[in-house]
Design a protein around this motif. Structure first.
Motif, PDB file in Angstrom:
ATOM      1  N   ILE A   1     -45.819   3.608   3.694  1.00  0.00           N
ATOM      2  CA  ILE A   1     -46.722   3.317   4.803  1.00  0.00           C
ATOM      3  C   ILE A   1     -47.250   1.881   4.735  1.00  0.00           C
ATOM      4  CG2 ILE A   1     -48.792   4.131   3.597  1.00  0.00           C
ATOM      5  CD1 ILE A   1     -49.691   5.327   6.305  1.00  0.00           C
ATOM      6  N   SER A   2     -47.243   1.281   3.545  1.00  0.00           N
ATOM      7  CA  SER A   2     -47.759  -0.080   3.382  1.00  0.00           C
ATOM      8  C   SER A   2     -46.679  -1.152   3.410  1.00  0.00           C
ATOM      9  CB  SER A   2     -48.544  -0.177   2.070  1.00  0.00           C
ATOM     10  OG  SER A   2     -47.710   0.127   0.965  1.00  0.00           O
ATOM     11  N   THR A   3     -45.418  -0.774   3.587  1.00  0.00           N
ATOM     12  CA  THR A   3     -44.329  -1.739   3.622  1.00  0.00           C
ATOM     13  C   THR A   3     -44.467  -2.674   4.816  1.00  0.00           C
ATOM     14  OG1 THR A   3     -42.797  -0.234   2.501  1.00  0.00           O
ATOM     15  CG2 THR A   3     -41.828  -2.015   3.784  1.00  0.00           C
ATOM     16  N   THR A   4     -44.273  -3.969   4.594  1.00  0.00           N
ATOM     17  CA  THR A   4     -44.332  -4.951   5.681  1.00  0.00           C
ATOM     18  C   THR A   4     -43.041  -4.888   6.491  1.00  0.00           C
ATOM     19  OG1 THR A   4     -45.740  -6.418   4.377  1.00  0.00           O
ATOM     20  CG2 THR A   4     -44.579  -7.382   6.268  1.00  0.00           C
ATOM     21  N   PRO A   5     -43.115  -4.648   7.800  1.00  0.00           N
ATOM     22  CA  PRO A   5     -41.891  -4.570   8.616  1.00  0.00           C
ATOM     23  C   PRO A   5     -41.170  -5.912   8.659  1.00  0.00           C
ATOM     24  CG  PRO A   5     -43.774  -3.609   9.770  1.00  0.00           C
ATOM     25  CD  PRO A   5     -44.321  -4.339   8.587  1.00  0.00           C
ATOM     26  N   THR A   6     -39.870  -5.865   8.852  1.00  0.00           N
ATOM     27  CA  THR A   6     -39.081  -7.082   9.033  1.00  0.00           C
ATOM     28  C   THR A   6     -38.995  -7.479  10.497  1.00  0.00           C
ATOM     29  OG1 THR A   6     -37.106  -5.681   9.000  1.00  0.00           O
ATOM     30  CG2 THR A   6     -37.678  -6.797   6.960  1.00  0.00           C
ATOM     31  N   ASN A   7     -39.218  -6.533  11.416  1.00  0.00           N
ATOM     32  CA  ASN A   7     -39.221  -6.810  12.849  1.00  0.00           C
ATOM     33  C   ASN A   7     -40.273  -5.927  13.512  1.00  0.00           C
ATOM     34  OD1 ASN A   7     -36.329  -7.129  11.773  1.00  0.00           O
ATOM     35  ND2 ASN A   7     -36.191  -8.236  13.711  1.00  0.00           N
ATOM     36  N   GLN A   8     -40.808  -6.391  14.635  1.00  0.00           N
ATOM     37  CA  GLN A   8     -41.672  -5.588  15.485  1.00  0.00           C
ATOM     38  C   GLN A   8     -41.234  -5.786  16.936  1.00  0.00           C
ATOM     39  OE1 GLN A   8     -45.565  -7.126  14.035  1.00  0.00           O
ATOM     40  NE2 GLN A   8     -45.996  -5.015  13.418  1.00  0.00           N
ATOM     41  N   VAL A   9     -41.084  -4.689  17.669  1.00  0.00           N
ATOM     42  CA  VAL A   9     -40.568  -4.764  19.034  1.00  0.00           C
ATOM     43  C   VAL A   9     -41.436  -3.914  19.957  1.00  0.00           C
ATOM     44  CG1 VAL A   9     -38.198  -5.187  18.285  1.00  0.00           C
ATOM     45  CG2 VAL A   9     -38.972  -2.835  18.643  1.00  0.00           C
ATOM     46  N   SER A  10     -41.366  -4.228  21.263  1.00  0.00           N
ATOM     47  CA  SER A  10     -42.114  -3.482  22.275  1.00  0.00           C
ATOM     48  C   SER A  10     -41.202  -2.723  23.217  1.00  0.00           C
ATOM     49  CB  SER A  10     -43.021  -4.433  23.070  1.00  0.00           C
ATOM     50  OG  SER A  10     -42.256  -5.473  23.656  1.00  0.00           O
ATOM     51  N   SER A  11     -39.915  -2.638  22.886  1.00  0.00           N
ATOM     52  CA  SER A  11     -38.948  -1.836  23.632  1.00  0.00           C
ATOM     53  C   SER A  11     -38.150  -1.020  22.622  1.00  0.00           C
ATOM     54  CB  SER A  11     -38.011  -2.713  24.459  1.00  0.00           C
ATOM     55  OG  SER A  11     -38.736  -3.455  25.425  1.00  0.00           O
ATOM     56  N   PRO A  12     -37.635   0.137  23.022  1.00  0.00           N
ATOM     57  CA  PRO A  12     -36.952   1.008  22.044  1.00  0.00           C
ATOM     58  C   PRO A  12     -35.528   0.566  21.711  1.00  0.00           C
ATOM     59  CG  PRO A  12     -36.977   2.050  24.182  1.00  0.00           C
ATOM     60  CD  PRO A  12     -37.772   0.791  24.338  1.00  0.00           C
ATOM     61  N   TYR A  13     -35.388  -0.709  21.360  1.00  0.00           N
ATOM     62  CA  TYR A  13     -34.115  -1.190  20.843  1.00  0.00           C
ATOM     63  C   TYR A  13     -34.362  -2.483  20.084  1.00  0.00           C
ATOM     64  CZ  TYR A  13     -34.121  -4.379  24.853  1.00  0.00           C
ATOM     65  OH  TYR A  13     -34.461  -5.333  25.776  1.00  0.00           O
ATOM     66  N   CYS A  14     -33.429  -2.836  19.222  1.00  0.00           N
ATOM     67  CA  CYS A  14     -33.580  -4.034  18.403  1.00  0.00           C
ATOM     68  C   CYS A  14     -32.208  -4.531  17.978  1.00  0.00           C
ATOM     69  CB  CYS A  14     -34.418  -3.724  17.166  1.00  0.00           C
ATOM     70  SG  CYS A  14     -34.657  -5.126  16.051  1.00  0.00           S
ATOM     71  N   THR A  15     -32.004  -5.845  18.032  1.00  0.00           N
ATOM     72  CA  THR A  15     -30.770  -6.455  17.547  1.00  0.00           C
ATOM     73  C   THR A  15     -31.045  -7.146  16.223  1.00  0.00           C
ATOM     74  OG1 THR A  15     -29.895  -6.793  19.777  1.00  0.00           O
ATOM     75  CG2 THR A  15     -28.950  -8.137  18.024  1.00  0.00           C
ATOM     76  N   LEU A  16     -30.321  -6.748  15.196  1.00  0.00           N
ATOM     77  CA  LEU A  16     -30.424  -7.352  13.873  1.00  0.00           C
ATOM     78  C   LEU A  16     -29.356  -8.428  13.756  1.00  0.00           C
ATOM     79  CD1 LEU A  16     -30.831  -4.092  11.749  1.00  0.00           C
ATOM     80  CD2 LEU A  16     -32.608  -5.427  12.898  1.00  0.00           C
ATOM     81  N   THR A  17     -29.723  -9.618  13.311  1.00  0.00           N
ATOM     82  CA  THR A  17     -28.789 -10.738  13.234  1.00  0.00           C
ATOM     83  C   THR A  17     -28.668 -11.243  11.804  1.00  0.00           C
ATOM     84  OG1 THR A  17     -30.556 -12.301  13.763  1.00  0.00           O
ATOM     85  CG2 THR A  17     -29.279 -11.417  15.615  1.00  0.00           C
ATOM     86  N   ASN A  18     -27.736 -12.168  11.606  1.00  0.00           N
ATOM     87  CA  ASN A  18     -27.496 -12.794  10.298  1.00  0.00           C
ATOM     88  C   ASN A  18     -27.191 -11.764   9.215  1.00  0.00           C
ATOM     89  OD1 ASN A  18     -28.035 -15.449  11.312  1.00  0.00           O
ATOM     90  ND2 ASN A  18     -30.237 -15.013  11.167  1.00  0.00           N
ATOM     91  N   LEU A  19     -26.450 -10.729   9.585  1.00  0.00           N
ATOM     92  CA  LEU A  19     -26.037  -9.715   8.618  1.00  0.00           C
ATOM     93  C   LEU A  19     -24.777 -10.158   7.901  1.00  0.00           C
ATOM     94  CD1 LEU A  19     -26.523  -6.537  10.856  1.00  0.00           C
ATOM     95  CD2 LEU A  19     -28.205  -7.662   9.368  1.00  0.00           C
TER      96      LEU A  19
END
Length: 354
Positions: A283-301
């Motif tokens: 519960i205390s983990t710092t997120p790597t991304n935060q979004v306001s729509s129900p989708y997310c693109t992860l880059t530089n993988l």
């Protein structure tokens, strides 16, 4: 080994594995006592389960949507071993000696089973199913009159009801007005499970115990039938910030991936955490991304790499549990032709072919 020149463009299909984490049964509130009024008399029920050791019903309609754990169902099937299985797949009729052991808890689940041993449907036995009440407060009642597999006890019918409540998604188990004795060699495990790591069991002292692994010990076995008019009530948790569900990949490439999910309520903010380690965030983990729509693109993988993604709803004053998903990025693209692969690093066939 023969050298092979590849002059074709090969499209590799990336396989993603879904790992949805359900609302645990350990969050249910438990209550027990004796109360003859908890038994619901049935008026128009018919037997839905066939006779014998392998007796079972067809797939049956619940009559309303019922949430068990986090998933919602409108179908069940039932067998002579006291098993109620949720979903479109019909329950089996084996693995009931200790139905919540590490070997059996993942069989015929998600399930509710308050016989807890190998059962048998005699000619005088039955399983009745009846929908009572008026929407949106209906109750599906499954009434059992069955016996254990032991021949000496088959004439002694065991009576109990499992009641599913519309809207609240509560579960109540009620035993009949008589308390027959189980044969002394019979051990029972009674309770319910989502899978082999999410289990509720009720012990011989009428106490609820939550387990995150199947139980092989005898500590929760019960040797006698509960006292007359005993009831067990399981109140579903009220979730004010529900976790997202159906987390999945829309696109996966070698260096990026787009994920989406379905909100469970009116949430509009989500936290994303991903890594290659597979370690679950807290519960205390710092997120790597935060979004306001129900989708997310992860880059530089990195290509050809397994990633573990965790998404939770952020409701401002609280956050939901994490939902997880794992996928493998595609191989790096072939940027120079001709491309040669000699296969010398791969083991040969044991059949002798080259």
């Amino acid at each position: 080994m023969k050298k092979t020149l590849i002059s074709l463009i090969i499209i590799f299909t990336c396989i993603a594995t879904l790992r949805l984490q359900a609302q645990t049964l350990g969050d249910y509130t438990f209550n027990t006592g004796t109360d003859a009024t908890k038994w619901i008399p049935l008026t128009g029920a018919t037997n839905v389960c066939s006779i014998g050791d392998a007796g079972k019903s067809n797939i049956l309609d619940i009559g309303f949507n019922f949430t068990f754990g986090e998933n919602t169902y409108n179908k069940i099937s039932i067998n002579a071993d006291g098993n109620i299985k949720f979903g479109e797949e019909q329950t089996g009729t084996s693995n009931y000696t200790v139905p919540f052991s590490s070997a059996n808890a993942n069989k015929n689940n998600p399930k509710i089973n308050f016989l807890g041993c190998d059962g048998y449907m005699t000619d005088s036995g039955y399983v009745y199913v009846e929908l009572t009440g008026i929407a949106p407060n209906r109750i599906l009642v499954v009434e059992f009159a069955t016996s254990t597999f032991v021949t000496a006890s088959r004439a002694s019918l065991l009576h109990w009801q499992v009641q599913l409540f519309e809207g609240s998604n509560d579960i109540q188990v009620v035993y009949g007005s008589s308390a027959p004795t189980i044969p002394p060699k019979i051990k029972r495990q009674v309770g319910m499970c989502i899978n082999d790591s999410d289990i509720i069991l009720v012990d011989s002292n009428h106490q609820m115990n939550y387990y995150s692994a199947g139980q092989d010990t005898a500590t929760i076995d019960t040797f006698t039938w509960p006292d007359a008019n005993r009831y067990y009530s399981f109140t579903a948790p009220v979730v004010t910030c529900p976790r997202p569900y159906n987390l999945r990949a829309l696109e996966i490439y070698s260096t990026n991936a787009t994920l989406t999910w379905d909100p469970m309520g009116t949430e509009t903010q989500w936290d994303i955490y991903y890594s290659t380690s597979g370690a679950s965030p807290t519960i205390s983990t710092t997120p790597t991304n935060q979004v306001s729509s129900p989708y997310c693109t992860l880059t530089n993988l990195n290509p050809s790499t397994t990633y573990h993604v965790f998404v939770r709803a952020n409701c401002g004053n609280e956050t939901s549990p994490w939902t997880s998903y794992s996928f493998v990025t595609c191989c790096p693209p072939i940027t120079q032709l001709p491309f040669t692969e000699d296969f010398d690093s791969h083991a040969g066939s044991t059949s002798g072919s080259s």
